[in-house]
Design a protein around this motif. Sequence first.
Motif, PDB file in Angstrom:
ATOM      1  N   ALA A 211       0.803  -1.218   0.000  1.00 13.06           N
ATOM      2  CA  ALA A 211       0.000   0.000   0.000  1.00 13.06           C
ATOM      3  C   ALA A 211       0.839   1.272   0.000  1.00 13.06           C
ATOM      4  O   ALA A 211       0.569   2.211  -0.744  1.00 13.06           O
ATOM      5  CB  ALA A 211      -0.946  -0.006   1.205  1.00 13.06           C
ATOM      6  N   ILE A 212       1.876   1.310   0.832  1.00 11.05           N
ATOM      7  CA  ILE A 212       2.676   2.531   0.959  1.00 11.05           C
ATOM      8  C   ILE A 212       3.813   2.570  -0.047  1.00 11.05           C
ATOM      9  O   ILE A 212       4.062   3.596  -0.698  1.00 11.05           O
ATOM     10  CB  ILE A 212       3.235   2.659   2.398  1.00 11.05           C
ATOM     11  N   SER A 213       4.519   1.457  -0.216  1.00 10.47           N
ATOM     12  CA  SER A 213       5.715   1.465  -1.068  1.00 10.47           C
ATOM     13  C   SER A 213       5.396   1.450  -2.556  1.00 10.47           C
ATOM     14  O   SER A 213       6.181   1.941  -3.367  1.00 10.47           O
ATOM     15  CB  SER A 213       6.606   0.264  -0.723  1.00 10.47           C
ATOM     16  N   CYS A 214       4.233   0.887  -2.927  1.00  6.53           N
ATOM     17  CA  CYS A 214       3.928   0.741  -4.352  1.00  6.53           C
ATOM     18  C   CYS A 214       3.078   1.869  -4.916  1.00  6.53           C
ATOM     19  O   CYS A 214       3.141   2.162  -6.102  1.00  6.53           O
ATOM     20  CB  CYS A 214       3.220  -0.589  -4.599  1.00  6.53           C
ATOM     21  N   PHE A 215       2.252   2.480  -4.089  1.00  7.10           N
ATOM     22  CA  PHE A 215       1.348   3.506  -4.588  1.00  7.10           C
ATOM     23  C   PHE A 215       1.370   4.715  -3.660  1.00  7.10           C
ATOM     24  O   PHE A 215       1.344   4.570  -2.448  1.00  7.10           O
ATOM     25  CB  PHE A 215      -0.073   2.958  -4.712  1.00  7.10           C
ATOM     26  N   SER A 216       1.394   5.879  -4.215  1.00  6.41           N
ATOM     27  CA  SER A 216       1.518   7.104  -3.426  1.00  6.41           C
ATOM     28  C   SER A 216       0.250   7.941  -3.467  1.00  6.41           C
ATOM     29  O   SER A 216       0.278   9.111  -3.109  1.00  6.41           O
ATOM     30  CB  SER A 216       2.700   7.938  -3.947  1.00  6.41           C
ATOM     31  N   SER A 217      -0.841   7.385  -3.902  1.00  6.36           N
ATOM     32  CA  SER A 217      -2.082   8.144  -3.996  1.00  6.36           C
ATOM     33  C   SER A 217      -2.706   8.339  -2.615  1.00  6.36           C
ATOM     34  O   SER A 217      -2.426   7.598  -1.662  1.00  6.36           O
ATOM     35  CB  SER A 217      -3.081   7.428  -4.910  1.00  6.36           C
ATOM     36  N   THR A 218      -3.563   9.335  -2.510  1.00  6.50           N
ATOM     37  CA  THR A 218      -4.275   9.588  -1.253  1.00  6.50           C
ATOM     38  C   THR A 218      -5.148   8.409  -0.877  1.00  6.50           C
ATOM     39  O   THR A 218      -5.276   8.050   0.292  1.00  6.50           O
ATOM     40  CB  THR A 218      -5.140  10.846  -1.391  1.00  6.50           C
ATOM     41  N   TRP A 219      -5.740   7.774  -1.896  1.00  2.00           N
ATOM     42  CA  TRP A 219      -6.594   6.613  -1.675  1.00  2.00           C
ATOM     43  C   TRP A 219      -5.828   5.481  -0.998  1.00  2.00           C
ATOM     44  O   TRP A 219      -6.343   4.783  -0.121  1.00  2.00           O
ATOM     45  CB  TRP A 219      -7.187   6.191  -3.014  1.00  2.00           C
ATOM     46  N   ALA A 220      -4.558   5.313  -1.376  1.00  2.00           N
ATOM     47  CA  ALA A 220      -3.749   4.245  -0.772  1.00  2.00           C
ATOM     48  C   ALA A 220      -3.511   4.525   0.708  1.00  2.00           C
ATOM     49  O   ALA A 220      -3.569   3.612   1.539  1.00  2.00           O
ATOM     50  CB  ALA A 220      -2.421   4.121  -1.504  1.00  2.00           C
ATOM     51  N   TRP A 221      -3.250   5.779   1.047  1.00  2.36           N
ATOM     52  CA  TRP A 221      -3.029   6.130   2.451  1.00  2.36           C
ATOM     53  C   TRP A 221      -4.313   5.979   3.265  1.00  2.36           C
ATOM     54  O   TRP A 221      -4.275   5.548   4.425  1.00  2.36           O
ATOM     55  CB  TRP A 221      -2.494   7.551   2.557  1.00  2.36           C
ATOM     56  N   ILE A 222      -5.441   6.328   2.673  1.00  2.00           N
ATOM     57  CA  ILE A 222      -6.717   6.168   3.381  1.00  2.00           C
ATOM     58  C   ILE A 222      -7.000   4.693   3.649  1.00  2.00           C
ATOM     59  O   ILE A 222      -7.409   4.313   4.751  1.00  2.00           O
ATOM     60  CB  ILE A 222      -7.867   6.803   2.562  1.00  2.00           C
ATOM     61  N   TRP A 223      -6.757   3.850   2.637  1.00  2.00           N
ATOM     62  CA  TRP A 223      -6.981   2.415   2.821  1.00  2.00           C
ATOM     63  C   TRP A 223      -6.030   1.832   3.855  1.00  2.00           C
ATOM     64  O   TRP A 223      -6.408   0.980   4.660  1.00  2.00           O
ATOM     65  CB  TRP A 223      -6.833   1.696   1.482  1.00  2.00           C
ATOM     66  N   THR A 224      -4.790   2.306   3.853  1.00  2.00           N
ATOM     67  CA  THR A 224      -3.816   1.840   4.838  1.00  2.00           C
ATOM     68  C   THR A 224      -4.243   2.251   6.248  1.00  2.00           C
ATOM     69  O   THR A 224      -4.120   1.466   7.198  1.00  2.00           O
ATOM     70  CB  THR A 224      -2.427   2.411   4.534  1.00  2.00           C
ATOM     71  N   LEU A 225      -4.749   3.468   6.402  1.00  4.82           N
ATOM     72  CA  LEU A 225      -5.233   3.920   7.710  1.00  4.82           C
ATOM     73  C   LEU A 225      -6.401   3.059   8.179  1.00  4.82           C
ATOM     74  O   LEU A 225      -6.476   2.695   9.359  1.00  4.82           O
ATOM     75  CB  LEU A 225      -5.655   5.390   7.625  1.00  4.82           C
ATOM     76  N   TRP A 226      -7.282   2.704   7.253  1.00  2.00           N
ATOM     77  CA  TRP A 226      -8.413   1.827   7.585  1.00  2.00           C
ATOM     78  C   TRP A 226      -7.914   0.468   8.063  1.00  2.00           C
ATOM     79  O   TRP A 226      -8.428  -0.080   9.047  1.00  2.00           O
ATOM     80  CB  TRP A 226      -9.319   1.678   6.370  1.00  2.00           C
ATOM     81  N   ILE A 227      -6.903  -0.058   7.410  1.00  2.68           N
ATOM     82  CA  ILE A 227      -6.333  -1.345   7.811  1.00  2.68           C
ATOM     83  C   ILE A 227      -5.774  -1.253   9.232  1.00  2.68           C
ATOM     84  O   ILE A 227      -5.936  -2.185  10.041  1.00  2.68           O
ATOM     85  CB  ILE A 227      -5.233  -1.792   6.824  1.00  2.68           C
ATOM     86  N   GLN A 228      -5.108  -0.134   9.567  1.00  5.78           N
ATOM     87  CA  GLN A 228      -4.543   0.019  10.912  1.00  5.78           C
ATOM     88  C   GLN A 228      -5.637   0.038  11.968  1.00  5.78           C
ATOM     89  O   GLN A 228      -5.493  -0.560  13.051  1.00  5.78           O
ATOM     90  CB  GLN A 228      -3.716   1.317  11.002  1.00  5.78           C
TER      91      GLN A 228
ATOM     92  N   PHE B 280     -10.936  -7.465   8.666  1.00  3.04           N
ATOM     93  CA  PHE B 280      -9.505  -7.280   8.432  1.00  3.04           C
ATOM     94  C   PHE B 280      -9.043  -8.106   7.237  1.00  3.04           C
ATOM     95  O   PHE B 280      -8.377  -7.592   6.317  1.00  3.04           O
ATOM     96  CB  PHE B 280      -8.743  -7.670   9.693  1.00  3.04           C
ATOM     97  N   ALA B 281      -9.411  -9.386   7.223  1.00  2.31           N
ATOM     98  CA  ALA B 281      -9.014 -10.267   6.125  1.00  2.31           C
ATOM     99  C   ALA B 281      -9.650  -9.814   4.816  1.00  2.31           C
ATOM    100  O   ALA B 281      -9.000  -9.807   3.756  1.00  2.31           O
ATOM    101  CB  ALA B 281      -9.410 -11.712   6.440  1.00  2.31           C
ATOM    102  N   GLY B 282     -10.922  -9.429   4.860  1.00  8.62           N
ATOM    103  CA  GLY B 282     -11.595  -8.967   3.655  1.00  8.62           C
ATOM    104  C   GLY B 282     -10.992  -7.694   3.104  1.00  8.62           C
ATOM    105  O   GLY B 282     -10.855  -7.535   1.877  1.00  8.62           O
ATOM    106  N   SER B 283     -10.599  -6.791   3.987  1.00  6.58           N
ATOM    107  CA  SER B 283      -9.999  -5.524   3.547  1.00  6.58           C
ATOM    108  C   SER B 283      -8.641  -5.766   2.885  1.00  6.58           C
ATOM    109  O   SER B 283      -8.326  -5.159   1.857  1.00  6.58           O
ATOM    110  CB  SER B 283      -9.841  -4.581   4.746  1.00  6.58           C
ATOM    111  N   ILE B 284      -7.835  -6.652   3.478  1.00  2.00           N
ATOM    112  CA  ILE B 284      -6.534  -6.971   2.892  1.00  2.00           C
ATOM    113  C   ILE B 284      -6.716  -7.674   1.546  1.00  2.00           C
ATOM    114  O   ILE B 284      -6.015  -7.366   0.571  1.00  2.00           O
ATOM    115  CB  ILE B 284      -5.711  -7.847   3.856  1.00  2.00           C
ATOM    116  N   PHE B 285      -7.665  -8.597   1.484  1.00  2.00           N
ATOM    117  CA  PHE B 285      -7.918  -9.320   0.236  1.00  2.00           C
ATOM    118  C   PHE B 285      -8.324  -8.365  -0.886  1.00  2.00           C
ATOM    119  O   PHE B 285      -7.753  -8.396  -1.989  1.00  2.00           O
ATOM    120  CB  PHE B 285      -9.010 -10.368   0.463  1.00  2.00           C
ATOM    121  N   LEU B 286      -9.287  -7.494  -0.618  1.00  2.96           N
ATOM    122  CA  LEU B 286      -9.739  -6.550  -1.636  1.00  2.96           C
ATOM    123  C   LEU B 286      -8.634  -5.565  -2.016  1.00  2.96           C
ATOM    124  O   LEU B 286      -8.460  -5.231  -3.200  1.00  2.96           O
ATOM    125  CB  LEU B 286     -10.964  -5.793  -1.128  1.00  2.96           C
TER     126      LEU B 286
END
Length: 284
Positions: A32-49, A173-179
């Motif tokens: 999420a962080i190393s491959c994509f730098s979009s705002t959407w990626a950071w939002i999804w990463t925050l959701w995962i946390q 958690f598993a569903g979010s990582i999978f998607l």
Amino acid sequence: MWLVADPCGRQYVLITEVLLALANVSFSGGFAISCFSSTWAWIWTLWIQVVWCLCSAAHLTCVFTDPGVVPLESLEEGLRGATSEKNHWPPLLPPEIVGDAADNEASPVVAAADAPARFCKVCQLTKAFRVHHCSTCERCIYKMDHHCMFINNCVGARNQKMYIQFLVFVLTFAGSIFLGLVFWLTMLGLGLGSGKNSQTCSEPWQKVLGVVLVLEAFLAARFVRGLLEEQHLALTESRTLVERMQSAPVVEKSLRDGLFEVMGGPPSWRWLSLRPLKSVKSCS
């Protein structure tokens, strides 16, 4: 604080926490962080946390919460003739036995109440209605469903709410990582990454890691779904897994009523609270 003294169970607790943390770090740091730098990626990463924190908190709460242990000095009487003890913990008879149900001889709860008193030779007490002995916890547990190795504890009257919360959080958690992984890998395959970051995800080890995480998330979701189906049966049949194995009578109720009973009422912020119900007395 309650903690079962089972070395094997404690190892399973540690393994569960490590697997959750590894999945979080691998997905967030490796993709999420190393491959994509979009705002959407950071939002999804925050959701995962956030979901990971809820998973860990619910898991540890299940581990350290008294599941409904019956005090050794609490039951000195048999099952018969105890209908007047309305404040007894745990109830010597089901609450339905008092009132209209008592007039119906065919009622399942009346049949259960008429059953012979059961005595626990280990705890040296007369077991009340819906009390079962756990050989791992070495105590009698009220509304014992089963002993779960992943939480090193029984699932009982006082922690069933947190156990269901834990399963729902892990499934999310598993569903979010999978998607998320399916999305990232699709973007990578189509070459739609962002600049230099898209090139850093072309390493073979990252592709292998992505496939492994996808499979892990999928299998975890399938496994947790099965555990949730067991809880669905427990809620709608008003009997635990132990009672189902003993062919206890079924008292059917809607899933809505079952959830309201376990979670403490209609949907509210309290459904997210990692605390036992106030209506369930502490046994510790």
